[in-house]
Structures are given as C-alpha cells and as structure tokens.
Design an enzyme around this catalytic site. Structure first.
Site, PDB file in Angstrom:
ATOM      1  N   GLU A   1     -10.003 -14.237  16.669  1.00 16.46           N
ATOM      2  CA  GLU A   1      -9.165 -13.899  17.817  1.00 16.46           C
ATOM      3  C   GLU A   1      -9.936 -13.196  18.946  1.00 16.46           C
ATOM      4  O   GLU A   1      -9.346 -12.495  19.773  1.00 16.46           O
ATOM      5  CB  GLU A   1      -7.960 -13.052  17.390  1.00 16.46           C
TER       6      GLU A   1
ATOM      7  N   ASP B   1       0.196  -9.785  19.822  1.00 19.08           N
ATOM      8  CA  ASP B   1       0.637  -9.839  18.435  1.00 19.08           C
ATOM      9  C   ASP B   1       0.975 -11.282  18.080  1.00 19.08           C
ATOM     10  O   ASP B   1       1.430 -12.054  18.926  1.00 19.08           O
ATOM     11  CB  ASP B   1       1.870  -8.947  18.248  1.00 19.08           C
TER      12      ASP B   1
ATOM     13  N   TYR C   1       6.499   3.710  10.749  1.00 15.27           N
ATOM     14  CA  TYR C   1       6.282   4.442   9.498  1.00 15.27           C
ATOM     15  C   TYR C   1       7.495   4.182   8.615  1.00 15.27           C
ATOM     16  O   TYR C   1       8.604   4.506   9.016  1.00 15.27           O
ATOM     17  CB  TYR C   1       6.124   5.946   9.725  1.00 15.27           C
TER      18      TYR C   1
ATOM     19  N   PRO D   1       4.292   1.643   7.944  1.00 13.06           N
ATOM     20  CA  PRO D   1       3.790   0.457   8.644  1.00 13.06           C
ATOM     21  C   PRO D   1       3.695  -0.733   7.699  1.00 13.06           C
ATOM     22  O   PRO D   1       3.741  -0.581   6.475  1.00 13.06           O
ATOM     23  CB  PRO D   1       2.400   0.902   9.106  1.00 13.06           C
TER      24      PRO D   1
ATOM     25  N   TYR E   1       1.010  -2.585   7.506  1.00 14.51           N
ATOM     26  CA  TYR E   1      -0.346  -2.522   6.950  1.00 14.51           C
ATOM     27  C   TYR E   1      -0.950  -1.177   7.340  1.00 14.51           C
ATOM     28  O   TYR E   1      -0.626  -0.608   8.389  1.00 14.51           O
ATOM     29  CB  TYR E   1      -1.229  -3.689   7.424  1.00 14.51           C
ATOM     30  N   TYR E   2      -1.811  -0.666   6.456  1.00 19.76           N
ATOM     31  CA  TYR E   2      -2.301   0.703   6.595  1.00 19.76           C
ATOM     32  C   TYR E   2      -3.647   0.776   7.313  1.00 19.76           C
ATOM     33  O   TYR E   2      -4.664   1.137   6.743  1.00 19.76           O
ATOM     34  CB  TYR E   2      -2.339   1.380   5.233  1.00 19.76           C
ATOM     35  N   HIS E   3      -3.611   0.375   8.557  1.00 20.17           N
ATOM     36  CA  HIS E   3      -4.713   0.563   9.500  1.00 20.17           C
ATOM     37  C   HIS E   3      -4.010   0.857  10.812  1.00 20.17           C
ATOM     38  O   HIS E   3      -3.237   0.023  11.309  1.00 20.17           O
ATOM     39  CB  HIS E   3      -5.585  -0.685   9.598  1.00 20.17           C
TER      40      HIS E   3
ATOM     41  N   HIS F   1      -2.124   1.283  14.120  1.00 20.62           N
ATOM     42  CA  HIS F   1      -1.914   0.390  15.248  1.00 20.62           C
ATOM     43  C   HIS F   1      -0.654   0.803  15.998  1.00 20.62           C
ATOM     44  O   HIS F   1       0.252   1.427  15.448  1.00 20.62           O
ATOM     45  CB  HIS F   1      -1.803  -1.065  14.785  1.00 20.62           C
ATOM     46  N   VAL F   2      -0.611   0.447  17.272  1.00 18.14           N
ATOM     47  CA  VAL F   2       0.510   0.759  18.151  1.00 18.14           C
ATOM     48  C   VAL F   2       1.118  -0.547  18.638  1.00 18.14           C
ATOM     49  O   VAL F   2       0.401  -1.440  19.107  1.00 18.14           O
ATOM     50  CB  VAL F   2       0.054   1.603  19.365  1.00 18.14           C
TER      51      VAL F   2
END
Length: 309
Positions: free
Chosen positions: A149, A169, A233, A235, A237-239, A241-242
C-alpha cells in the site's frame, strides 16, 4: 504457494453461512470457501443488498477490479451483470485464508457493557494483548515498512518513536466523499492501545490531527470540523491507530459510545495529566461494549462481580 483471489475465485465462492448483515450500513459478511476446505470471509457493501442475493453470487457477478492486497486481506470493486454503469455496484473485502479469530470477529455479537479497572487491565487484558504473535499484525508492519500500500500513503512522519503514516482505510471505496475513511498508524510498536498513551505522545497526536486536516483540505476540499478523529478501545488490532472519518458518515457502528474515544478528548486528558506517577490512562476505569465472541469476553464478564459500579 500463496493463492491469489480473483474474479474466478469470487464466482466460485461457496457460501457456508452469513456471519452478519447490516441494512443500515448496507453490508453483509459471508463465511465460505473458494471451492476447497480453506475458509474465507467476504464482506460486501452495496446501496441495497439482501441476503437472498448472495447464494447466487457467481451468477450475478460480472466483473471485479482488484484494488489492493495486503497479506491475507484483499479488496475489490465489483460490477453486477444487471448493471451497465461505469461505477461499481459493490465493494468487496476478502480475508483469505481466514482464522477462527477472524470468524469470531466478524460474526454478529451480543454486546455486554464491562468495566475494566486498572487492576483488571493488568491481570487480564495486558496478558491477553501480549500473547498475540507478531503475525497477527504483520499486515500493519508491511504498511509501515512500505512493502504494501505504499502508493496509498498520504503522509508519513519517519520518526521511529513519534512517527506515523496516514492512508485510506480499506473500508473506504476511495470515491464517496461522504464516507471518507482514513487511518493514521503509529510507527512505534510499543503503543498498543489507549492504555499506553502518555503525555509524551501529545505532540504525535496533535500532529496526526493537524496533518490529516491538511490532507483532507488539500485533496478533498474539506474544511475545519469536517472530519471526526477517534480511537477504539478495545481496538480491532493492537497497534495504535487513529480513525479519521467524514463527520457526516452516518450509521458507523465503530464510532458509537462504548468503543470510540474522540482524539480531541484524549489530547485534553493527557494535557491535564500529572507529570509523575501513574498516567491518566493507567488510572482510569474504562467502560465499553464487549461482544460475546471477543477473546476477553469470558474473563472480563466473570470479573464484573468484583467491580463496584
């Protein structure tokens, strides 16, 4: 050898069951296979879509245009045989091969509100997050490293500690401005969720807000207040991101109370935080909706008896 998903694969899709359908968001999520024993999840979005149509997906699907592929995730634009329009009728996201965790995530769930105290975070949630293998977020790592990407990156801050990238996204069709959906992903793997934010992250969060507004203004002509910034929260996935979406994007479940925290509020809370001792997100009891298919559901629900309301 990794198998590519294409039009013929989609036409050969064998439906096992409907995981979820949402008439408000005009989406339906299917579990099935491409003619073998390997499971795949197909998410279809359309102006109006009924579950009866998907049993004959192969008969109705005339053309697909591959948009992107990142690890096990693929997405397409699709045209139905009944349509002669140049614009696509469908947006199709594919997860192949998918795991049991993906199936649970995309299955319609019953939501229960839970209270996560700092103690429950330490005893239940943090070990749960730490147990995830790196492969679960390999697709994120590939984006940050420029392996996938890369042509979609709208902005990149290269600082290893406070940097991030902004890109569309995968849920956005890249065309419909009213459903604009971008995401900013932190470069640092050490910020996994809202609980990991500290005062030192305020400049990064403000930069995300500033640069994203600049991007949407310059590229799409959207002015101040035209987009909504929020953090999930728990999320998906646990990295860290906004999410960055058009403020008029209606029916977006992920932006509801009980999951979404506005970025402006997060920044304000951090600015009010103490300089020493546990930080505000280490001290807070967080209340949120948790689906009955989530890996945290059983232990957190069982622990609620010991939490004072």
């Amino acid at each position: 050898m990794e198998r590519e998903v294409d039009l013929q694969s989609l036409k050969a899709f064998v439906l096992e069951r409907v995981l979820d359908e949402d008439p408000v968001n005009r989406t339906i999520i299917l579990l099935g296979s491409f003619g073998d024993s390997t499971h795949a999840i197909v998410r279809i979005e359309k102006t109006a879509l009924s579950s009866s149509m998907v049993n004959a997906l192969g008969e109705n699907l005339e053309k697909v245009e591959h948009v992107e592929k990142n690890d096990i995730y693929s997405w397409f634009m699709g045209w139905l045989s009944t349509a002669a329009r140049t614009s696509p009728d469908l947006k199709i996201n594919v997860i192949f091969p998918c795991t049991e965790a993906h199936i649970q995530k995309y299955t319609r769930q019953q939501i229960v509100m839970v209270h996560e105290t700092p103690a429950l975070y330490k005893s239940i949630v943090e070990p749960y997050i730490s147990a995830f293998p790196p492969s679960r977020t390999q697709w994120v790592t590939d984006i940050l490293a420029g392996k996938t990407e890369a042509d979609k990156i709208l902005y990149r801050d290269t600082d290893s500690a406070t940097g991030y990238v902004i890109l569309p996204d995968m849920k956005w069709d890249l065309t419909t401005l009213s459903s604009l959906y971008l995401v900013a992903i932190a470069l640092s793997p050490y910020i996994r969720s809202l609980r990991d934010l500290r005062r030192m992250h305020i400049p990064m969060l403000k930069s995300v807000r500033r640069e994203a507004m600049r991007v949407v203004r310059e590229r799409w002509g959207l002015g101040t207040g035209a987009v909504r910034f929020f953090v999930h929260y728990q999320p998906s996935y646990y990295h860290f991101h906004v999410h960055i979406v058009n403020a008029n994007y209606a029916g977006l479940m992920g932006s509801t109370v009980g999951q979404a925290h506005l970025l402006d509020d997060i920044i304000s809370m951090l600015e009010c935080d103490v300089n020493e001792g546990p930080t505000i997100f280490e001290r807070l009891t967080l209340t949120y909706g948790l689906g009955d298919q989530h890996g945290l559901y059983a232990p957190l629900v069982a622990a609620q008896a010991d939490v004072e309301p």
